[in-house]
Write an enzyme that holds these catalytic residues in place. Sequence first.
Site, PDB file in Angstrom:
ATOM      1  N   LYS A   1      -0.665   1.923  15.102  1.00 10.03           N
ATOM      2  CA  LYS A   1      -1.082   3.165  14.444  1.00 10.03           C
ATOM      3  C   LYS A   1      -0.928   4.344  15.411  1.00 10.03           C
ATOM      4  O   LYS A   1      -0.449   5.407  15.035  1.00 10.03           O
ATOM      5  CB  LYS A   1      -2.552   3.083  14.018  1.00 10.03           C
ATOM      6  CG  LYS A   1      -2.861   1.952  13.058  1.00 10.03           C
ATOM      7  CD  LYS A   1      -2.816   2.395  11.627  1.00 10.03           C
ATOM      8  CE  LYS A   1      -3.310   1.283  10.718  1.00 10.03           C
ATOM      9  NZ  LYS A   1      -2.868   1.363   9.365  1.00 10.03           N
TER      10      LYS A   1
ATOM     11  N   HIS B   1      -8.345   6.252   2.694  1.00  9.54           N
ATOM     12  CA  HIS B   1      -8.361   4.809   2.467  1.00  9.54           C
ATOM     13  C   HIS B   1      -8.210   4.524   0.973  1.00  9.54           C
ATOM     14  O   HIS B   1      -9.144   4.703   0.195  1.00  9.54           O
ATOM     15  CB  HIS B   1      -9.674   4.220   3.012  1.00  9.54           C
ATOM     16  CG  HIS B   1      -9.814   2.755   2.781  1.00  9.54           C
ATOM     17  ND1 HIS B   1     -11.026   2.138   2.613  1.00  9.54           N
ATOM     18  CD2 HIS B   1      -8.891   1.781   2.672  1.00  9.54           C
ATOM     19  CE1 HIS B   1     -10.840   0.847   2.411  1.00  9.54           C
ATOM     20  NE2 HIS B   1      -9.546   0.617   2.434  1.00  9.54           N
TER      21      HIS B   1
ATOM     22  N   GLU C   1      -2.064  -3.020  10.249  1.00  9.04           N
ATOM     23  CA  GLU C   1      -3.443  -2.669  10.624  1.00  9.04           C
ATOM     24  C   GLU C   1      -3.714  -3.060  12.085  1.00  9.04           C
ATOM     25  O   GLU C   1      -4.417  -4.040  12.351  1.00  9.04           O
ATOM     26  CB  GLU C   1      -4.401  -3.372   9.642  1.00  9.04           C
ATOM     27  CG  GLU C   1      -5.820  -2.903   9.659  1.00  9.04           C
ATOM     28  CD  GLU C   1      -6.067  -1.524   9.052  1.00  9.04           C
ATOM     29  OE1 GLU C   1      -5.114  -0.810   8.725  1.00  9.04           O
ATOM     30  OE2 GLU C   1      -7.244  -1.160   8.963  1.00  9.04           O
TER      31      GLU C   1
ATOM     32  N   TYR D   1     -16.128   1.953  -8.369  1.00  7.85           N
ATOM     33  CA  TYR D   1     -14.693   2.232  -8.516  1.00  7.85           C
ATOM     34  C   TYR D   1     -13.803   1.421  -7.581  1.00  7.85           C
ATOM     35  O   TYR D   1     -12.634   1.236  -7.861  1.00  7.85           O
ATOM     36  CB  TYR D   1     -14.417   3.730  -8.341  1.00  7.85           C
ATOM     37  CG  TYR D   1     -14.767   4.512  -9.578  1.00  7.85           C
ATOM     38  CD1 TYR D   1     -13.951   4.465 -10.703  1.00  7.85           C
ATOM     39  CD2 TYR D   1     -15.926   5.274  -9.646  1.00  7.85           C
ATOM     40  CE1 TYR D   1     -14.274   5.154 -11.854  1.00  7.85           C
ATOM     41  CE2 TYR D   1     -16.260   5.975 -10.792  1.00  7.85           C
ATOM     42  CZ  TYR D   1     -15.423   5.913 -11.892  1.00  7.85           C
ATOM     43  OH  TYR D   1     -15.749   6.594 -13.033  1.00  7.85           O
TER      44      TYR D   1
ATOM     45  N   VAL E   1       0.951   1.586   7.716  1.00  4.84           N
ATOM     46  CA  VAL E   1       1.646   0.510   8.433  1.00  4.84           C
ATOM     47  C   VAL E   1       0.641  -0.574   8.804  1.00  4.84           C
ATOM     48  O   VAL E   1      -0.526  -0.523   8.424  1.00  4.84           O
ATOM     49  CB  VAL E   1       2.391   1.046   9.691  1.00  4.84           C
ATOM     50  CG1 VAL E   1       3.420   2.096   9.292  1.00  4.84           C
ATOM     51  CG2 VAL E   1       1.434   1.576  10.735  1.00  4.84           C
TER      52      VAL E   1
ATOM     53  N   MET F   1       0.830  -1.202   0.000  1.00  4.06           N
ATOM     54  CA  MET F   1       0.000   0.000   0.000  1.00  4.06           C
ATOM     55  C   MET F   1       0.864   1.251   0.000  1.00  4.06           C
ATOM     56  O   MET F   1       0.641   2.160  -0.796  1.00  4.06           O
ATOM     57  CB  MET F   1      -0.926   0.023   1.229  1.00  4.06           C
ATOM     58  CG  MET F   1      -2.104  -0.886   1.165  1.00  4.06           C
ATOM     59  SD  MET F   1      -3.038  -0.796  -0.370  1.00  4.06           S
ATOM     60  CE  MET F   1      -3.970   0.686  -0.194  1.00  4.06           C
TER      61      MET F   1
ATOM     62  N   SER G   1      -8.101   0.638   6.865  1.00  2.00           N
ATOM     63  CA  SER G   1      -9.315   0.262   6.134  1.00  2.00           C
ATOM     64  C   SER G   1     -10.450  -0.082   7.083  1.00  2.00           C
ATOM     65  O   SER G   1     -11.577  -0.288   6.639  1.00  2.00           O
ATOM     66  CB  SER G   1      -9.024  -0.918   5.208  1.00  2.00           C
ATOM     67  OG  SER G   1      -8.425  -1.961   5.922  1.00  2.00           O
TER      68      SER G   1
ATOM     69  N   ASN H   1     -15.894  -1.302   3.045  1.00  3.70           N
ATOM     70  CA  ASN H   1     -15.596  -2.568   3.731  1.00  3.70           C
ATOM     71  C   ASN H   1     -16.684  -2.957   4.718  1.00  3.70           C
ATOM     72  O   ASN H   1     -16.887  -4.137   4.994  1.00  3.70           O
ATOM     73  CB  ASN H   1     -14.239  -2.486   4.434  1.00  3.70           C
ATOM     74  CG  ASN H   1     -13.101  -2.654   3.430  1.00  3.70           C
ATOM     75  OD1 ASN H   1     -13.328  -3.083   2.307  1.00  3.70           O
ATOM     76  ND2 ASN H   1     -11.894  -2.310   3.829  1.00  3.70           N
TER      77      ASN H   1
ATOM     78  N   GLU I   1     -11.399   6.570  -0.451  1.00  3.60           N
ATOM     79  CA  GLU I   1     -12.412   6.862   0.562  1.00  3.60           C
ATOM     80  C   GLU I   1     -11.771   7.843   1.540  1.00  3.60           C
ATOM     81  O   GLU I   1     -10.749   7.514   2.149  1.00  3.60           O
ATOM     82  CB  GLU I   1     -12.765   5.560   1.297  1.00  3.60           C
ATOM     83  CG  GLU I   1     -14.222   5.269   1.400  1.00  3.60           C
ATOM     84  CD  GLU I   1     -14.510   3.928   2.112  1.00  3.60           C
ATOM     85  OE1 GLU I   1     -15.670   3.648   2.339  1.00  3.60           O
ATOM     86  OE2 GLU I   1     -13.575   3.178   2.446  1.00  3.60           O
TER      87      GLU I   1
END
Length: 701
Positions: free
Chosen positions: A390, A433, A385, A641, A383, A307, A412, A483, A445
């Site tokens: 975080k 996101h 999840e 999308y 980094v 990512m 996410s 999600n 997002e």
Amino acid sequence: MTDVVSYERHGTIGVITVNNPPVNALSVGVRRGIVDSLSRGLADGAATALVIMGGGRTFIAGADIREFGQPLAPPDLNEVIAWFEDSPKLVVAALHGTALGGGLEVALGCHYRCAVGSAQVGFPEVKLGLLPGAGGTQRLPRLIGVEPALPIIAGGDPLPASKAQALGIIDEIVAGDLRDGAVAFAARLVAERRPLRKISASDGKVLTARSTPGLFDAFRGSIERQARGYFAPFRCVEAVQAAVTLPFAEGLRRERELFLECMQSPQSRAQIHAFFAEREVTKIPDVPKETPTQPIMTAAVIGAGTMGGGIAMNFANAGIPVQVVEAAQTALDRGIEVIRNNYAATVEKGRLTQADMDRRLALIHGTLAWDAVADADIVIEAVFEEMGVKKEVFARLDRICKPSAILATNTSTLDVDEIATATARPEKVIGTHFFSPANVMRLLEVVRGAKSSKETIATVAELARRIRKVWVLAGNCDGFIGNRMLAGYLREAAFLVEEGASPEQVDKVIYDFGFPMGPFAMSDLAGLDVGWRIRKGKAATRPTTQRYSPVADRLCERGRFGQKTGAGWFRYAPGSRTPRPDPEVEALIVASARAQGIERRAVSDDEILERCIYPLINEGARILEEGIALRPSDIDIIYIYGYGFPPYRGGPMYYADTLGLKRVYDDIAAYHRAHGEFWQPAPLLTRLAEEGKGFRDLARA
Ligand code: 3H9
């Protein structure tokens, strides 16, 4: 004459200017105005030739899409174009901005075309589920030949002026002021006694195509995969075929028949919905366009994983220097190498020059030193999840970064507000996101925390525009919009296989509905380990009475993380991305069903479709009611999308409306009776169904 079209003479040349902001769409007023101006120009004894051009930012960008669905008021665009083509005075179209659809058709009705170098031309109708319906499919092949015309008409992508000139669509590129250049060009054509070129009368290029049988079938074959499920691209091909097999006037009639077929198709309505939804999505009621933004000159990304690397490429592609911070040299080297390989693959495909690749790579600086982010205007954290990790990262960033810097998280699922508490600047904390691969997927997002300031939102919105993302504002909740909805879709897919469907059956139903792949192939592509980690984090709070499919966990326990380990829900041969059913998975599924006392049965395709798609709609309704999404159409954009929902079905909320919310509610209520709590109908869905309304009525409220 209407006030949206004006006529003026410049020397010996009459100039017709269309002034219908923002994009000079061919509304009924414009069509009438053009005809009036043309009559005036023809009657003007001092005008030896005419020019038609657009005022403001563009030439005509097409028919007025907002008029579609209503009876079309005269004059018909075909008539307008015929008057231009039959004009006894030479007519030049002068193009700037985007000459699209009906706009390009008007230009093709003119005897010659000139353009500024930055202009673009094209037939985007196919992206609205349509085809060029005012002679475009008949004139373009006559002008440039069938083979180059087909991808322009059936593909819909615009061409830059240089390419259009090379193909013969544009006769002259004008340097400097367009009007002056076009007037000079027209005067020169008159002085040189150049003929009034009528494209409709030149059959040479279409006649040569008759001697190439198989041309159309070959082209259909070439678009088969990309255009799978779509109605319009194949009608486009048919219309071009009519240009080859029929005389012009008959071809035009066939084109109109096909155009009307497309216009009346549910697909076109869905695609037009998506077109307007994409434009609506950036309108945030309390963050108007005038909201001040901070300049973003430099950026930083924390984490050089898949990512982080993809996000860094977005910045570099937009010319923004970016620091990529990693904890260990080996991880950093690996991350930078992946970025380099990604660019190299694009160069290899001929879609990027080596010089551009070098320029972009030079903007990406890998480092182990956190101090390198001190001056960044925005930092995006990508980094592990996990909340603890975080928060540590954000506390550290808060200490190092300049006070004005925006601190964004690429989480996410995690709570953006809780992450913000690790800083002394919660107003500058926001969720960004990205979707994997972040350098390819168009969706972003943007997650608004309780304290995210309007300036922070507007700045990230502006940045999203610069890095060419379609961005959607989401509220802060578990999984945000995309999600959170996906959870029910994946849950039901897993339950369905326990009840007797196979992963390949479920995937085929979803693929046939129009998604690029089904839930199991998608999970294998994304990697099963991410969800596993998240589930483990939530295991303690999961009610023990709730049905839970452990199959995905069992797969992970066996090291089956999906494509990257060669096995997940399916098996993959080395170097192959083709999913193959695996008896080992089947055995795990059967064991799981037995352990839960589930009697396996044949599951119908209809049930699979409903049980996968309805949870999206039901959760979407909750998300709307809670204000997590601003509009139903915002959810549609996220799904089109970010998740591959077929655009020709308009997105899950639009699709629900096409089914009728009463039916959707009744079905969900029946599943609720059969399967229990997960299927509790959302209150908003219940209310709208009772009132006989659709989600579309909310948008208007
Ligand atoms: C056609 O031509 C059929 C013919 O072959 C046959 C007929 C018989 N109509 O995108 P933006 C609005 S089909 C009405 O943000 P940009 C848009 O909704 C047509 N409205 O600007 C927005 O409104 P708002 C073939 C339209 O600079 C505003 O204009 N043509 C139309 O980023 C600004 O739009 C196409 O498919 C329209 N045709 O991009 C072209 N177009 O401000 C469609 C735009 O209220 N348009 N609006 O949200 C585009 O691709 C882009 O708008 C364009 C400008 C590239 C032109």
